[in-house]
Design an enzyme around this catalytic site. Structure first.
Site, PDB file in Angstrom:
ATOM      1  N   TYR A 125       0.862  -1.336   0.084  1.00 46.10           N
ATOM      2  CA  TYR A 125      -0.095  -0.057  -0.108  1.00 46.10           C
ATOM      3  C   TYR A 125       0.892   1.237   0.002  1.00 46.10           C
ATOM      4  CZ  TYR A 125      -4.187  -2.783   0.864  1.00 46.10           C
ATOM      5  OH  TYR A 125      -5.167  -3.776   0.859  1.00 46.10           O
ATOM      6  N   LYS A 177       3.937 -14.651   3.819  1.00 46.80           N
ATOM      7  CA  LYS A 177       4.195 -15.485   2.635  1.00 46.80           C
ATOM      8  C   LYS A 177       5.589 -15.501   2.465  1.00 46.80           C
ATOM      9  CE  LYS A 177       2.525 -17.641  -0.895  1.00 46.80           C
ATOM     10  NZ  LYS A 177       1.519 -18.726  -0.798  1.00 46.80           N
ATOM     11  N   ASP A 235      -5.771  -6.685   5.357  1.00 49.23           N
ATOM     12  CA  ASP A 235      -6.941  -6.127   4.637  1.00 49.23           C
ATOM     13  C   ASP A 235      -8.013  -7.388   4.390  1.00 49.23           C
ATOM     14  OD1 ASP A 235      -8.881  -4.233   3.705  1.00 49.23           O
ATOM     15  OD2 ASP A 235      -7.408  -3.721   2.030  1.00 49.23           O
TER      16      ASP A 235
END
Ligand code: NAD
Length: 341
Positions: A125, A177, A235
């Site tokens: 972001y 991840k 999110d």
């Protein structure tokens, strides 16, 4: 009696003004002493002032350091960048706290109580994006950069562990991840393991790859307590956990920095139901409880939460998104009628 505290009130777009007004009515009925500095942002500000994030709004939050905010419309794939992201950056609101707790009975799960602690300023972001022209196609390739800094990872992971200690939570799960994104996600995981070791004996911890975490959240959500993760994963997973407890209308979100907090619902402007008087104001009401927690008024916050939970459990006067027929105003009146203590 102490002076009333000034709070910036940003009604927002779509269903925003209706649900924010409902939350203000509840706060005032519960005896909260605030003066409201009403300011515009988002599409409402574009229409009135030609600017999605006016300086007056920023000045107000700089002064009050506390805002209750409705959802803001963001054009998809074009136009101005998200004002929510801009506010988080401007005030360095690095921690996004999104709790999801079963209140309604008859859901698929009866015992969900998960808090997502989402890193709010970095990751994908940061807004570093570009197109690469190939031949005569100016949009042949698009690139977005994910940024994870050690200091950014440390402060959010530490926030999650401190939150667990202060709120009697047992476990923190670091979600990542790192198997694929070995640098950015690898740094987040490495930092998570280091901080987890500092809290050993006080807070349990584990780590999970985000895809496995998503599956397990849907199958066995009771295994999770506090989850800390990077911006995009937080999110997405927080919408998932909203779904586990009855939908977006029920989940609040606190954006917290070192000296400023902005409190809102997780959901958006719900353009499909805007202006119909049927929006569920619970999420923004619960966000106003988070605001009270933030300024040390936990007793009032708990009184309000109890009134909301009783009204929801009774299911007599609830909005359509959760199976009722009540309007926003009727539901708000019902919650106010249940305020005790
Ligand atoms: P949305 O959350 O607005 O709506 C998704 C679905 O949930 C819709 O069917 C809607 O009717 C329903 N819903 C959401 N809140 C509800 C409530 N309180 N009561 C009853 N039903 C409710 O998501 P979207 O449609 O993807 O986004 C619409 C706009 O909101 C977009 O411009 C988006 O950028 C913006 N948005 C803003 C924020 C924010 O300001 N924090 C967050 C998410 C999306």
């Amino acid at each position: 009696m102490p002076a009333a505290r000034e709070v910036t009130l940003i009604p927002g777009d779509g269903i925003g003004p209706a649900i924010v007004d409902a939350a203000v009515r509840l706060l005032e009925a519960a005896g909260a002493r605030f003066t409201w500095d009403r300011q515009l942002a988002g599409m409402a500000a574009v229409k009135a002032l030609g600017d999605p994030l006016p300086e007056a709004t920023l000045d107000s939050v700089r002064r009050t350091k506390l805002a209750l905010k409705g959802p803001l419309e963001t054009p998809v794939g074009k136009g101005f960048r998200s004002i929510n992201v801009a506010l988080r950056k401007e005030f360095d609101l690095y921690a996004n706290l999104r709790p999801a707790k079963t209140v309604l009975t008859g859901q698929r799960f009866e015992n969900v109580d998960v808090v997502i602690v989402r890193e709010n300023t970095e990751g994908l972001y940061v807004g570093i994006e570009n197109y690469v022209k190939v031949g005569d196609d100016p949009h042949a390739v698009a690139q977005s950069v994910a940024v994870v800094s050690r200091s950014g990872a440390e402060r959010i992971i530490r926030y999650a562990f401190e939150y667990a200690v202060k709120n009697g939570r047992k476990k923190v799960t670091v979600v990542h991840k790192a198997n694929i994104l070995k640098y950015s996600q690898g740094l987040f995981l490495e930092t998570g393991r280091k901080i987890a070791a500092e809290y050993a004996g006080r807070v349990e911890s584990d780590d999970k790859i985000v895809d496995a975490c998503a599956m397990e959240l849907v199958m066995r959500p009771e295994r999770f307590d506090v989850i800390v993760t990077t911006n995009l994963f937080g999110d997405i997973l927080s919408d998932l956990t909203s779904g586990l407890v009855g939908g977006l209308g029920l989940t609040p979100g606190a954006n917290i920095g070192y000296d400023c907090g902005i409190f809102e619902a997780v959901h958006g402007t719900a353009p499909d139901i805007a202006g119909k008087g049927i929006a569920n104001p619970t999420a923004v009401m619960l966000a106003s409880c988070q605001l009270l927690d933030h300024i040390g008024e936990q007793a009032r916050a708990n009184t309000m939460r109890a009134a909301i939970e009783t009204t929801l459990r009774e299911r007599k006067t609830v909005t359509r998104d959760i199976g009722g027929t009540a309007s926003t105003d009727e539901y708000t009146d019902a919650v106010i009628a249940r305020l005790t203590g």
